[in-house]
Design a protein around this motif. Structure first.
Motif, PDB file in Angstrom:
ATOM      1  N   TYR A  92     -20.716   7.998  21.254  1.00 42.38           N
ATOM      2  CA  TYR A  92     -21.154   9.190  21.989  1.00 42.38           C
ATOM      3  C   TYR A  92     -22.019   8.825  23.196  1.00 42.38           C
ATOM      4  O   TYR A  92     -21.803   9.280  24.313  1.00 42.38           O
ATOM      5  N   ASN A  93     -23.011   7.950  22.967  1.00 42.42           N
ATOM      6  CA  ASN A  93     -23.925   7.593  24.047  1.00 42.42           C
ATOM      7  C   ASN A  93     -23.222   6.809  25.139  1.00 42.42           C
ATOM      8  O   ASN A  93     -23.568   6.910  26.314  1.00 42.42           O
ATOM      9  N   MET A 142       0.848  -1.199   0.000  1.00 39.47           N
ATOM     10  CA  MET A 142       0.000   0.000   0.000  1.00 39.47           C
ATOM     11  C   MET A 142       0.879   1.243   0.000  1.00 39.47           C
ATOM     12  O   MET A 142       1.867   1.306   0.720  1.00 39.47           O
ATOM     13  N   PHE A 143       0.518   2.228  -0.802  1.00 36.48           N
ATOM     14  CA  PHE A 143       1.291   3.462  -0.859  1.00 36.48           C
ATOM     15  C   PHE A 143       0.747   4.454   0.166  1.00 36.48           C
ATOM     16  O   PHE A 143      -0.439   4.429   0.487  1.00 36.48           O
ATOM     17  N   LEU A 151     -17.981   8.981  11.473  1.00 36.26           N
ATOM     18  CA  LEU A 151     -19.207   8.312  11.029  1.00 36.26           C
ATOM     19  C   LEU A 151     -19.892   7.579  12.170  1.00 36.26           C
ATOM     20  O   LEU A 151     -21.120   7.549  12.261  1.00 36.26           O
ATOM     21  N   LEU A 152     -19.090   6.988  13.049  1.00 35.42           N
ATOM     22  CA  LEU A 152     -19.680   6.132  14.085  1.00 35.42           C
ATOM     23  C   LEU A 152     -19.898   6.894  15.391  1.00 35.42           C
ATOM     24  O   LEU A 152     -20.029   6.272  16.445  1.00 35.42           O
ATOM     25  N   ILE A 153     -19.951   8.220  15.317  1.00 37.54           N
ATOM     26  CA  ILE A 153     -20.230   9.025  16.514  1.00 37.54           C
ATOM     27  C   ILE A 153     -21.385   8.439  17.326  1.00 37.54           C
ATOM     28  O   ILE A 153     -21.263   8.238  18.524  1.00 37.54           O
ATOM     29  N   PRO A 154     -22.536   8.122  16.688  1.00 34.23           N
ATOM     30  CA  PRO A 154     -23.665   7.630  17.487  1.00 34.23           C
ATOM     31  C   PRO A 154     -23.329   6.402  18.315  1.00 34.23           C
ATOM     32  O   PRO A 154     -23.914   6.202  19.376  1.00 34.23           O
ATOM     33  N   PHE A 155     -22.360   5.610  17.872  1.00 33.46           N
ATOM     34  CA  PHE A 155     -22.046   4.411  18.639  1.00 33.46           C
ATOM     35  C   PHE A 155     -21.273   4.732  19.909  1.00 33.46           C
ATOM     36  O   PHE A 155     -21.520   4.143  20.943  1.00 33.46           O
ATOM     37  N   VAL A 209      -3.241   7.062   4.470  1.00 37.61           N
ATOM     38  CA  VAL A 209      -4.492   6.380   4.124  1.00 37.61           C
ATOM     39  C   VAL A 209      -5.150   5.822   5.373  1.00 37.61           C
ATOM     40  O   VAL A 209      -6.356   6.002   5.591  1.00 37.61           O
ATOM     41  N   THR A 224     -21.489   9.518  27.187  1.00 31.31           N
ATOM     42  CA  THR A 224     -22.369  10.298  28.060  1.00 31.31           C
ATOM     43  C   THR A 224     -23.134   9.404  29.031  1.00 31.31           C
ATOM     44  O   THR A 224     -23.830   9.900  29.898  1.00 31.31           O
ATOM     45  N   ILE A 236      -8.819   6.764   6.938  1.00 30.07           N
ATOM     46  CA  ILE A 236      -9.902   5.806   7.196  1.00 30.07           C
ATOM     47  C   ILE A 236     -10.334   5.884   8.650  1.00 30.07           C
ATOM     48  O   ILE A 236     -11.532   5.905   8.964  1.00 30.07           O
ATOM     49  N   PHE A 253     -12.339   9.009   9.318  1.00 28.14           N
ATOM     50  CA  PHE A 253     -13.665   8.891   8.715  1.00 28.14           C
ATOM     51  C   PHE A 253     -14.594   8.049   9.583  1.00 28.14           C
ATOM     52  O   PHE A 253     -15.724   8.440   9.868  1.00 28.14           O
ATOM     53  N   PHE A 254     -14.101   6.917  10.042  1.00 29.87           N
ATOM     54  CA  PHE A 254     -14.999   6.047  10.801  1.00 29.87           C
ATOM     55  C   PHE A 254     -15.250   6.558  12.214  1.00 29.87           C
ATOM     56  O   PHE A 254     -16.337   6.352  12.754  1.00 29.87           O
TER      57      PHE A 254
END
Lengths: 128, 331
Positions: A24-25, A1-2, A18-22, A7, A28, A11, A14-15
């Motif tokens: 975050y709760n 992989m370069f 994206l997975l804030i809802p998982f 990279v 809190t 990634i 990004f995840f």
């Protein structure tokens, strides 16, 4: 992989976003939380069926407002035959005496911010 | 034809959601298994596609720039449009990702009067794309209110701005209107522009229709076929803490919406929508224009077997002399 470092960092970022809802709760401590509603009345049923109220009390309130403000009607015949005075403060809040424990809890949960109370009164909570 | 197929596909997906959840009542399948599965496919597929791209070598140094390259100190160079530093690339990338810089440069050549070729900017596509993507972002952020507890103030603020018109009850969202308008434009562009129509494939129509379907079911759910949002949030907080509870008494439209989103998630890694990740990996954008300073070595290069002239002459010198050909080394 370069450009491996870049990279993988991309990634991961990004995840994580994206997975804030998982996570975050979990952070809190409110995972799986649901508020408890206290109707604040001894009555057995609402103006309409509970399932209807849960989904469509906004529609009912709109109907009431338009009936009162535009047509000058103040009596509402519910589908169970009872009649109610169409009044937000008087009728709704007359039964649901404690706004904080009922309307607000549910609205905060679903992040709804009704602006009705800019004008309409909220009756004082009577301590029993 | 492609349009017809993708329309049929969308209708099938909606019908599957409608029949499966609404009529047969397979709630576990549609509300728990399908979303988890789709998210799994999305995560694995997304990483797979990115890694696949990252493993492909870039044989040539191919940034496509539109500015003066950095060279001598007294020649002013364009550090964003033709970057020679990492920060230059970051700013160029940011312009590209956030404002679709290269789409803004879109030009069109057309024949007006006979024998007159006119060039002009064509910004409609840019505008449609901007409106669509930014609305989508705002809508996704707004959805956080169903996924997180407590809801952060910035999300509430966004929701407030978006529902600025406070009409009807509940207020319509500006971005809802915008996204539908933008999708309609992007769709009509494919339909009515003959050139674009000619190159449109099933996957082009399908992605537009799928996202359009999600937007429309969402709007219907907010304004016409209302569902119990408290139950919706309870369901999501459950599924997000890996304690899924089959939701009770939420209207069928919710399952259709959720199923469409699941299909989108699962389809995403295999589709053109991967430009979400791909834009960051485009060599024409993410390389520095520094070919005069740094030698780009083709990663594919392998030692080539060469036969130089000296070796050739050594091999054939005797024969060359014999027929009287000139040689460089005479011994």
């Amino acid at each position: 992989m370069f450009d491996k470092g870049k990279v993988i960092a991309g990634i991961v970022i990004f995840f994580v976003i994206l997975l804030i809802p998982f996570w975050y709760n979990a952070v809190t401590g409110k995972a799986g939380y649901a508020p408890e509603l206290k109707p604040g009345t001894d009555a057995k049923e609402c103006v309409e069926k509970t399932s209807f109220m849960k989904e469509k009390h906004t529609e009912l309130l709109t109907k009431w407002k338009e009936a009162v403000v535009r047509n000058g009607e103040r009596e509402y015949r519910a589908s169970n035959g009872k009649t109610y005075v169409m009044s937000l403060t008087g009728t709704c809040m007359g039964c649901h005496t404690n706004k904080e424990q009922f309307c607000d809890r549910c609205h905060n949960y679903t992040n709804v911010k009704p602006y009705c109370w800019d004008c309409h009164n909220v009756p004082k909570v009577v301590k029993k | 034809m492609y349009l017809l197929y993708s329309l049929i596909l969308i209708v099938i997906i909606i019908l599957v959601g409608y029949i499966g959840a609404g009529i047969l009542g397979w709630y576990t399948l549609f509300s728990i298994i399908a979303p988890y599965f789709a998210l799994g496919v999305f995560i694995v597929g997304f990483i797979y596609r990115i890694v696949l791209w990252a493993r492909s070598p870039v044989p040539f140094h191919i940034p496509t720039v539109c500015g003066q390259q950095h060279s001598l100190p007294w020649i002013r160079s364009d550090t964003t449009e033709s970057p020679h530093t990492a920060w230059g690339v970051v700013s160029r990338m940011a312009l590209e990702v956030l404002l679709f810089r290269s789409l803004f440069r879109n030009d069109r050549a057309e024949f007006r009067q006979p024998q007159r070729l006119l060039y002009g900017g064509n910004r409609w596509l840019w505008l449609g794309a901007m409106v669509f993507h930014w609305s989508l972002l705002v809508i996704l952020l707004r959805h956080l209110r169903f996924f997180v507890e407590p809801v952060p103030g910035c999300i509430t603020f966004l929701q407030y701005i978006d529902g600025f018109f406070q009409w009807p009850l509940p207020s319509f969202y500006v971005t809802d209107i915008l996204i539908v308008a933008a999708l309609l434009y992007l769709f009509c562009r494919r339909l009515f522009n003959p050139q674009v129509r000619h190159i449109s494939l099933l996957s082009d129509y399908f992605a537009l229709l799928l996202i359009g379907g999600i937007a429309v079911t969402g709007i219907l759910m907010r304004h016409f076929y209302k569902v119990d949002l408290m139950e919706v949030k309870r369901f999501f907080l459950g599924i997000l803490s890996f304690n899924p509870v089959v939701p009770e008494g939420i209207g069928t439209i919710f399952y259709i919406h959720l199923f469409l989103v699941s299909v989108l998630l699962a389809y995403f890694p295999f589709s053109k929508l991967m430009h979400l990740g791909g834009v960051f990996l485009s060599p024409t954008r993410n390389l520095m224009n520094n070919s005069r300073m740094v030698r780009h070595v083709n990663p594919w290069d392998y030692p080539v077997k060469v036969h130089t002239y000296e070796e050739y002459e050594d091999e054939f010198r005797a024969a060359m002399k014999e027929v009287g050909l000139p040689v460089e080394k005479n011994e």
